[in-house]
Design a protein around this motif. Structure first.
Motif, PDB file in Angstrom:
ATOM      1  N   ARG A 256       0.723  -1.225  -0.001  1.00 18.58           N
ATOM      2  CA  ARG A 256       0.103   0.178  -0.021  1.00 18.58           C
ATOM      3  C   ARG A 256       0.844   1.192  -0.051  1.00 18.58           C
ATOM      4  N   HIS A 273      -1.750  -0.715 -10.960  1.00 18.23           N
ATOM      5  CA  HIS A 273      -2.808  -1.072  -9.960  1.00 18.23           C
ATOM      6  C   HIS A 273      -3.851  -2.053 -10.622  1.00 18.23           C
ATOM      7  N   LEU A 279      -0.566  -4.735  -5.037  1.00  8.91           N
ATOM      8  CA  LEU A 279      -1.164  -3.614  -4.818  1.00  8.91           C
ATOM      9  C   LEU A 279      -2.289  -3.697  -4.446  1.00  8.91           C
ATOM     10  N   PRO A 281      -6.173  -2.909  -3.509  1.00  9.67           N
ATOM     11  CA  PRO A 281      -7.361  -1.831  -4.308  1.00  9.67           C
ATOM     12  C   PRO A 281      -7.841  -0.841  -3.156  1.00  9.67           C
ATOM     13  N   LEU A 283      -6.904   3.299  -2.233  1.00  9.29           N
ATOM     14  CA  LEU A 283      -6.109   4.700  -2.507  1.00  9.29           C
ATOM     15  C   LEU A 283      -6.653   5.590  -1.745  1.00  9.29           C
ATOM     16  N   ILE A 314      -8.535   5.368 -12.833  1.00 11.42           N
ATOM     17  CA  ILE A 314      -8.095   4.489 -11.694  1.00 11.42           C
ATOM     18  C   ILE A 314      -9.066   3.286 -11.881  1.00 11.42           C
ATOM     19  N   ARG A 318      -8.615  -0.718 -12.189  1.00  8.33           N
ATOM     20  CA  ARG A 318      -8.953  -1.270 -11.076  1.00  8.33           C
ATOM     21  C   ARG A 318     -10.148  -1.334 -10.719  1.00  8.33           C
ATOM     22  N   MET A 321     -11.560  -0.788  -6.929  1.00 14.81           N
ATOM     23  CA  MET A 321     -10.684   0.176  -6.147  1.00 14.81           C
ATOM     24  C   MET A 321     -11.651   1.071  -5.283  1.00 14.81           C
TER      25      MET A 321
END
Length: 484
Positions: A256, A273, A279, A281, A283, A314, A318, A321
């Motif tokens: 993260r 991502h 990585l 999900p 942010l 984004i 993903r 996310m």
């Protein structure tokens, strides 16, 4: 605030009376990281943990300058410590570290003579030397103006920190400082210009953490996605390239990072991502306001439409996310119409979590002298309205996880019996019964219900997922969560 304890040092002399250290940490995750590293550099001097300042030989206040009246809170705490120091047989050493120390070092020493040391965030590696000088009643007591590279060069790769090396998650500072100069923020003045650690140094520290049982790292920076540390080829590396390098470390399953700036959310990081399973999900992408006019006054250098476009890209990369944000209400000049633009942005983005604050002036920042400072009553009413909306979104997001099966990294024992508490890919706490034997492992959990601040689930299997989550596993989870 977070109270940080120090493990018993392996290098203390046999039979020597232990010295006791208490660190009180205020503010952000970077201060937590700094507190752990202060514990590391003091271990060779023979310090062991104590739960309270009353029992400590050495007390460190690791301060934060972001919140209103931060310095006054430190002075209030120092007044209490002065009384403890005077009453305690053998005395006590008191240090102030962190951003308040950087901003007000001389003033701290003048106002509170009980303080023995003032150490800025770039100089805590000098604590052993400064402490020794103080013990000998000679030498300089203030260490504040050092380059970040000096600090990191002086630290060992090995980390014990406050948790004795037993945690399965860890913070890892990769970048410090900020060049954005938002008009409300003191970070450029207390942490300095942006500076990034070399990739090799970060990877070495992460590898050492993984060897100690850490399964998840959170990369820290005041502006972490501006990371441009030297790569293996001698050229600047992006945060995305760093993430790929870290993902190659055996047993390090999750990555993260925080805190990000929208202007530095690069194409390769967005692509990572969608491509890099390690990585997570989730942010944190602060926007601060939904009004273009206020964003200009804040010197954010982006508008609301750019933020919307970025969020769309984004989520295309993903689909599962989850976004977190930061918001300031009552900024100088903010009108009802400006605030409604913020509420509109929150409704359109739909956050899984967020931090929101009333604006408070920071001495030395441009916004502190701006006209039309909003009355507290107006700011407070706006904050309550915003927080009600954000809480509604957070509860809805957590409740939407019910019925899903997700990989949970178990971190620690719960309060009841064999209960364990883990972490979901979306950073939620997950409470599971009869799971305390799974700490340190990533295990499929079926979520039964979601509350405001946590999830409750049950074990599906005691078999761990692969160390590196396979594409098929992530696609299966993504299929359940897309559109949530």
């Amino acid at each position: 605030m977070i109270e940080t304890l120090v493990p018993a040092p392996e290098t203390a002399e046999a039979g020597a009376a232990p010295k006791r250290l208490f660190i009180k940490t205020y503010g952000c995750q970077m201060n937590v990281y700094d507190s752990e590293r202060m514990a590391d550099v003091l271990r060779p001097l023979g310090y062991v943990a104590t739960d309270t300042a009353e029992d400590a030989d050495f007390v460190i206040l690791n301060t934060c300058h972001i919140r209103e009246k931060a310095a006054e809170k430190v002075y209030s705490e120092l007044g209490k410590l002065r009384e403890l120091k005077e009453a305690r047989e053998g005395g006590m050493t008191i240090a102030v570290a962190g951003c308040v120390a950087q901003a007000e070092g001389e003033e701290i020493m003048r106002r509170q003579p009980a303080v023995d040391l003032v150490v800025g965030p770039q100089a805590y590696h000098q604590l052993p030397e400064l402490l020794t000088r103080t013990a000998r009643a000679r030498g300089e007591r203030i260490g504040a103006d050092f380059a970040p590279v000096d600090k990191f060069d002086a630290l060992t790769v090995e980390r014990i920190g406050a948790r004795g090396g037993e945690g399965v998650t860890a913070f890892l500072t990769v970048q410090e400082g900020c060049d954005k100069f938002c008009t409300f923020c003191v970070v450029p003045y207390t942490r300095g210009a942006e500076w990034s650690r070399p990739v090799a140094d970060v990877v070495a520290e992460a590898r050492a953490l993984a060897d100690r049982g850490v399964r998840e790292v959170t990369l820290l920076g005041q502006n972490v996605n501006a990371y441009d540390g030297e790569g293996p080829d001698g050229k600047p590396s992006s945060l995305a390239r760093l993430a790929y390098a870290l993902a190659e470390i055996p047993r390090l399953d999750r990555i993260r990072y925080t805190t990000s700036h929208p202007n530095d959310m690069s194409d390769d990081l967005i692509a990572a991502h969608g491509e890099l399973d390690a990585l997570m999900p989730w942010l944190h992408l602060p926007v601060q306001s939904g009004s273009d006019r206020i964003l200009r006054l804040m010197n954010r250098k982006h508008g609301r439409q750019k933020y919307f476009d970025l969020v769309e890209r984004i989520r295309e990369a993903r689909p599962d996310m989850a976004l977190s944000g930061d918001f300031i209400v009552g900024f100088p000049g903010e009108t009802d119409a400006d605030f409604e633009q913020t509420m509109d942005l929150v409704r359109r983005v739909n956050y899984a979590s967020a931090f929101s604050f009333m604006y408070s002036p920071r001495p030395g920042t441009p916004a502190a002298t701006m006209a039309a400072q909003a009355p507290d009553a107006v700011s407070r009413a706006r904050l309550h309205a915003l927080q009600a909306l954000l809480t509604e979104q957070q509860v809805a997001f957590n409740q939407s996880r019910a019925g899903m099966t997700m990989p949970v990294l178990f971190e620690r024992k719960g309060r009841h019996g064999a209960q364990a508490i883990g972490r979901s890919p979306w950073l939620q706490s997950v409470h599971v019964e009869d799971a305390d034997h799974l700490i340190g492992r990533i295990v499929p959990v079926e979520i039964e219900r979601g509350q405001q601040n946590s999830l409750t689930g049950r074990l599906m299997s005691e078999h761990t997922l692969p160390l590196k989550q396979r594409d098929a596993a992530r696609r299966a989870i993504g299929a359940q969560t897309s559109g949530a």
